[in-house]
Write a protein that holds these residues in place. Structure first.
Motif, PDB file in Angstrom:
ATOM      1  N   GLU A  20      39.051  44.962  49.213  1.00  0.00           N
ATOM      2  CA  GLU A  20      37.670  44.474  49.283  1.00  0.00           C
ATOM      3  C   GLU A  20      37.352  43.640  48.042  1.00  0.00           C
ATOM      4  N   ARG A  21      37.900  44.070  46.902  1.00  0.00           N
ATOM      5  CA  ARG A  21      37.657  43.370  45.640  1.00  0.00           C
ATOM      6  C   ARG A  21      38.980  43.157  44.922  1.00  0.00           C
ATOM      7  N   GLN A  22      39.029  42.107  44.122  1.00  0.00           N
ATOM      8  CA  GLN A  22      40.222  41.869  43.285  1.00  0.00           C
ATOM      9  C   GLN A  22      39.943  42.195  41.824  1.00  0.00           C
ATOM     10  N   GLY A  23      38.802  42.796  41.557  1.00  0.00           N
ATOM     11  CA  GLY A  23      38.452  43.183  40.198  1.00  0.00           C
ATOM     12  C   GLY A  23      37.292  44.160  40.255  1.00  0.00           C
ATOM     13  N   LEU A  49      32.471  31.315  41.999  1.00  0.00           N
ATOM     14  CA  LEU A  49      33.714  30.789  41.404  1.00  0.00           C
ATOM     15  C   LEU A  49      34.715  31.907  41.117  1.00  0.00           C
ATOM     16  N   GLY A  50      35.970  31.682  41.488  1.00  0.00           N
ATOM     17  CA  GLY A  50      36.988  32.729  41.366  1.00  0.00           C
ATOM     18  C   GLY A  50      36.647  33.848  42.338  1.00  0.00           C
ATOM     19  N   CYS A  51      36.349  33.444  43.582  1.00  0.00           N
ATOM     20  CA  CYS A  51      35.773  34.396  44.555  1.00  0.00           C
ATOM     21  C   CYS A  51      36.797  35.358  45.123  1.00  0.00           C
ATOM     22  N   GLY A  52      38.107  35.119  44.902  1.00  0.00           N
ATOM     23  CA  GLY A  52      39.122  35.986  45.498  1.00  0.00           C
ATOM     24  C   GLY A  52      39.005  35.951  47.009  1.00  0.00           C
ATOM     25  N   GLY A  55      34.852  39.426  48.895  1.00  0.00           N
ATOM     26  CA  GLY A  55      34.030  40.624  49.143  1.00  0.00           C
ATOM     27  C   GLY A  55      32.601  40.405  48.660  1.00  0.00           C
ATOM     28  N   GLN A  56      32.480  39.937  47.413  1.00  0.00           N
ATOM     29  CA  GLN A  56      31.126  39.750  46.871  1.00  0.00           C
ATOM     30  C   GLN A  56      30.457  38.496  47.444  1.00  0.00           C
ATOM     31  N   THR A  57      31.252  37.534  47.907  1.00  0.00           N
ATOM     32  CA  THR A  57      30.661  36.317  48.508  1.00  0.00           C
ATOM     33  C   THR A  57      29.897  36.704  49.775  1.00  0.00           C
ATOM     34  N   GLY A  70      32.541  29.434  48.211  1.00  0.00           N
ATOM     35  CA  GLY A  70      33.420  30.274  47.398  1.00  0.00           C
ATOM     36  C   GLY A  70      34.615  29.426  47.006  1.00  0.00           C
ATOM     37  N   LEU A  71      34.996  29.481  45.739  1.00  0.00           N
ATOM     38  CA  LEU A  71      36.136  28.672  45.278  1.00  0.00           C
ATOM     39  C   LEU A  71      37.142  29.579  44.585  1.00  0.00           C
ATOM     40  N   ASP A  72      38.398  29.407  44.929  1.00  0.00           N
ATOM     41  CA  ASP A  72      39.456  30.158  44.256  1.00  0.00           C
ATOM     42  C   ASP A  72      40.730  29.315  44.247  1.00  0.00           C
ATOM     43  N   MET A  73      41.601  29.610  43.273  1.00  0.00           N
ATOM     44  CA  MET A  73      42.840  28.834  43.158  1.00  0.00           C
ATOM     45  C   MET A  73      43.868  29.212  44.226  1.00  0.00           C
ATOM     46  N   PHE A  74      43.718  30.399  44.832  1.00  0.00           N
ATOM     47  CA  PHE A  74      44.721  30.838  45.803  1.00  0.00           C
ATOM     48  C   PHE A  74      44.245  30.618  47.243  1.00  0.00           C
ATOM     49  N   GLY A  75      44.978  29.750  47.951  1.00  0.00           N
ATOM     50  CA  GLY A  75      44.635  29.428  49.336  1.00  0.00           C
ATOM     51  C   GLY A  75      44.636  30.650  50.242  1.00  0.00           C
ATOM     52  N   ASN A  76      45.545  31.605  49.987  1.00  0.00           N
ATOM     53  CA  ASN A  76      45.600  32.798  50.851  1.00  0.00           C
ATOM     54  C   ASN A  76      44.320  33.620  50.741  1.00  0.00           C
ATOM     55  N   PHE A  77      43.773  33.693  49.516  1.00  0.00           N
ATOM     56  CA  PHE A  77      42.513  34.422  49.327  1.00  0.00           C
ATOM     57  C   PHE A  77      41.377  33.702  50.064  1.00  0.00           C
ATOM     58  N   ILE A  78      41.388  32.386  49.946  1.00  0.00           N
ATOM     59  CA  ILE A  78      40.329  31.590  50.589  1.00  0.00           C
ATOM     60  C   ILE A  78      40.406  31.733  52.117  1.00  0.00           C
ATOM     61  N   SER A 116      29.922  34.368  39.447  1.00  0.00           N
ATOM     62  CA  SER A 116      31.366  34.504  39.227  1.00  0.00           C
ATOM     63  C   SER A 116      31.651  35.902  38.713  1.00  0.00           C
ATOM     64  N   GLU A 117      32.436  36.659  39.489  1.00  0.00           N
ATOM     65  CA  GLU A 117      32.762  38.031  39.071  1.00  0.00           C
ATOM     66  C   GLU A 117      34.231  38.129  38.686  1.00  0.00           C
ATOM     67  N   GLY A 118      34.459  38.580  37.465  1.00  0.00           N
ATOM     68  CA  GLY A 118      35.816  38.909  37.015  1.00  0.00           C
ATOM     69  C   GLY A 118      36.748  37.726  36.898  1.00  0.00           C
ATOM     70  N   ALA A 119      36.225  36.532  36.779  1.00  0.00           N
ATOM     71  CA  ALA A 119      37.110  35.369  36.806  1.00  0.00           C
ATOM     72  C   ALA A 119      37.010  34.479  35.563  1.00  0.00           C
ATOM     73  N   VAL A 120      35.808  34.391  34.960  1.00  0.00           N
ATOM     74  CA  VAL A 120      35.604  33.401  33.895  1.00  0.00           C
ATOM     75  C   VAL A 120      36.547  33.614  32.713  1.00  0.00           C
ATOM     76  N   ASP A 121      36.938  34.865  32.448  1.00  0.00           N
ATOM     77  CA  ASP A 121      37.809  35.114  31.283  1.00  0.00           C
ATOM     78  C   ASP A 121      39.176  34.439  31.439  1.00  0.00           C
ATOM     79  N   ASN A 122      39.531  34.085  32.682  1.00  0.00           N
ATOM     80  CA  ASN A 122      40.805  33.372  32.884  1.00  0.00           C
ATOM     81  C   ASN A 122      40.805  31.996  32.235  1.00  0.00           C
ATOM     82  N   ILE A 123      39.619  31.399  32.119  1.00  0.00           N
ATOM     83  CA  ILE A 123      39.557  30.082  31.451  1.00  0.00           C
ATOM     84  C   ILE A 123      38.823  30.188  30.114  1.00  0.00           C
TER      85      ILE A 123
HETATM   86  C1  LIG Z   1      39.864  39.421  38.961  1.00  0.00           C
HETATM   87  S1  LIG Z   1      39.841  38.344  40.334  1.00  0.00           S
HETATM   88  C2  LIG Z   1      38.161  38.518  40.880  1.00  0.00           C
HETATM   89  C3  LIG Z   1      37.969  38.131  42.319  1.00  0.00           C
HETATM   90  C4  LIG Z   1      36.565  38.405  42.874  1.00  0.00           C
HETATM   91  N1  LIG Z   1      35.573  37.584  42.228  1.00  0.00           N
HETATM   92  C5  LIG Z   1      36.197  39.867  42.717  1.00  0.00           C
HETATM   93  O1  LIG Z   1      35.399  40.203  41.835  1.00  0.00           O
HETATM   94  O2  LIG Z   1      36.701  40.678  43.493  1.00  0.00           O
HETATM   95  C6  LIG Z   1      39.845  36.748  39.564  1.00  0.00           C
HETATM   96  C7  LIG Z   1      39.938  35.602  40.559  1.00  0.00           C
HETATM   97  O3  LIG Z   1      39.849  34.375  39.831  1.00  0.00           O
HETATM   98  C8  LIG Z   1      40.753  33.448  40.405  1.00  0.00           C
HETATM   99  N2  LIG Z   1      41.066  32.427  39.396  1.00  0.00           N
HETATM  100  C9  LIG Z   1      41.657  32.602  38.177  1.00  0.00           C
HETATM  101  N3  LIG Z   1      41.743  31.441  37.513  1.00  0.00           N
HETATM  102  C10 LIG Z   1      41.201  30.494  38.329  1.00  0.00           C
HETATM  103  C11 LIG Z   1      40.973  29.089  38.197  1.00  0.00           C
HETATM  104  N4  LIG Z   1      41.332  28.430  37.098  1.00  0.00           N
HETATM  105  N5  LIG Z   1      40.379  28.453  39.215  1.00  0.00           N
HETATM  106  C12 LIG Z   1      40.012  29.102  40.346  1.00  0.00           C
HETATM  107  N6  LIG Z   1      40.193  30.437  40.527  1.00  0.00           N
HETATM  108  C13 LIG Z   1      40.773  31.121  39.536  1.00  0.00           C
HETATM  109  C14 LIG Z   1      41.948  34.284  40.812  1.00  0.00           C
HETATM  110  O4  LIG Z   1      42.709  33.653  41.792  1.00  0.00           O
HETATM  111  C15 LIG Z   1      41.261  35.559  41.303  1.00  0.00           C
HETATM  112  O5  LIG Z   1      41.012  35.509  42.682  1.00  0.00           O
END
Ligand SMILES: C[S@@+](CC[C@H](N)C(=O)[O-])C[C@H]1O[C@@H](n2cnc3c(N)ncnc32)[C@H](O)[C@@H]1O
Length: 253
Positions: A20-23, A49-52, A55-57, A70-78, A116-123
């Motif tokens: 349901e969630r990736q974080g 952003l980083g919607c996985g 679930g939250q979208t 919803g935007l994510d880098m992984f097509g399978n998640f989208i 954006s949940e759990g994603a911003v720290d990636n950038i």
């Molecule tokens: C921890 S998961 C959180 C997913 C979802 N928001 C949740 O809370 O369940 C982080 C998500 O950010 C995406 N992500 C990481 N870096 C990204 C980038 N530069 N652009 C787009 N998506 C990115 C990952 O593919 C992943 O789905």
């Protein structure tokens, strides 16, 4: 039984795609954050952003009546998000696209809310908030969760874990300052509960990984991946008073 040796990335995707969630997070947390956004009827254009797998979208779409991308880098998640939107009859308002949070494919000043949940720290919190600002309308809201230090004491083992994962933790005060310096009025910050980590993320992920261990017949990569995830859970349970996910809510000025 499958004899191919999956890579870490393949395992990560396979372990997370059915969750349901990736974080860490929860429906209650979403409701709590939405309460800070004033009249939600006015929120018509939203980006998650980083919607996985979204679930939250989907939950956002059930609370708001606007359009959500919803935007994510992984097509399978989208693909999963778009399937869910169709099943829930929300596909006229919810659309998933693949893309990079660091280089958004949107028109400037087009959103009332960037979520954006759990994603911003990636950038990086600062980089994300800086880049995303121009895509919000004046007075538009930002609502993001980011792992943060909750105490002055920063155990090195925790610091190393997050830095190995490509993230950097700051204190809540520091992130609020960053938010303000990026051109947002700070509205609120609150810490996600332990349940958001354990019941809503770690435990379902643990089950999915156990299935992968069976599927790949205990191959070394899977065992290593399972071990790494176990260490992450142990680390959280031991040091949870020092760090957590914090929801930061702000508004463009
Ligand atoms: C921890 S998961 C959180 C997913 C979802 N928001 C949740 O809370 O369940 C982080 C998500 O950010 C995406 N992500 C990481 N870096 C990204 C980038 N530069 N652009 C787009 N998506 C990115 C990952 O593919 C992943 O789905």
């Amino acid at each position: 039984m499958d004899n191919t040796q999956p890579t870490f990335l393949e395992l990560l995707l396979e372990a997370h795609i059915g969750l349901e969630r990736q974080g860490p997070g929860s429906p209650e947390t979403i409701e709590q954050a939405l309460k800070f956004l004033g009249d939600i009827e006015k929120i018509q254009n939203i980006a998650d952003l980083g919607c996985g797998t979204g679930g939250q979208t989907i939950q956002l779409a059930q609370h708001l009546n606007g359009n959500i991308i919803g935007l994510d880098m992984f097509g399978n998640f989208i693909d999963e998000l778009n399937k869910k939107a169709k099943i829930k009859n929300l596909d006229s308002r919810v659309k998933g696209i693949t893309g990079n949070m660091e280089d958004l494919p949107f028109e400037e000043h087009s959103f009332d809310l960037i979520w954006s949940e759990g994603a911003v720290d990636n950038i990086g919190f600062q980089k994300g908030l800086n880049h995303w600002h121009k895509f919000l309308k004046k007075g538009g809201f930002i609502a993001v969760t980011c792992p943060s230090w909750l105490t002055k004491d920063h155990p090195s083992v925790v610091e190393k874990f997050w830095s190995d994962a490509g993230s950097h933790l700051d204190t809540v005060d520091k992130n609020i300052e960053i938010m303000q310096n990026c051109g947002y009025q700070f509205i609120s910050a609150f810490t996600l509960s332990e349940k958001c980590w354990t019941d809503n993320y770690f435990y379902p992920r643990e089950k999915a990984i156990q299935n992968l261990v069976k599927k790949y017949d205990n191959c070394d990569t899977v065992k290593e991946y399972a071990e790494m995830n176990k260490r992450e859970v142990e680390l959280y349970l031991e040091y949870k008073q020092h760090y957590g996910y914090v929801f930061y809510i702000g508004k463009t000025i």
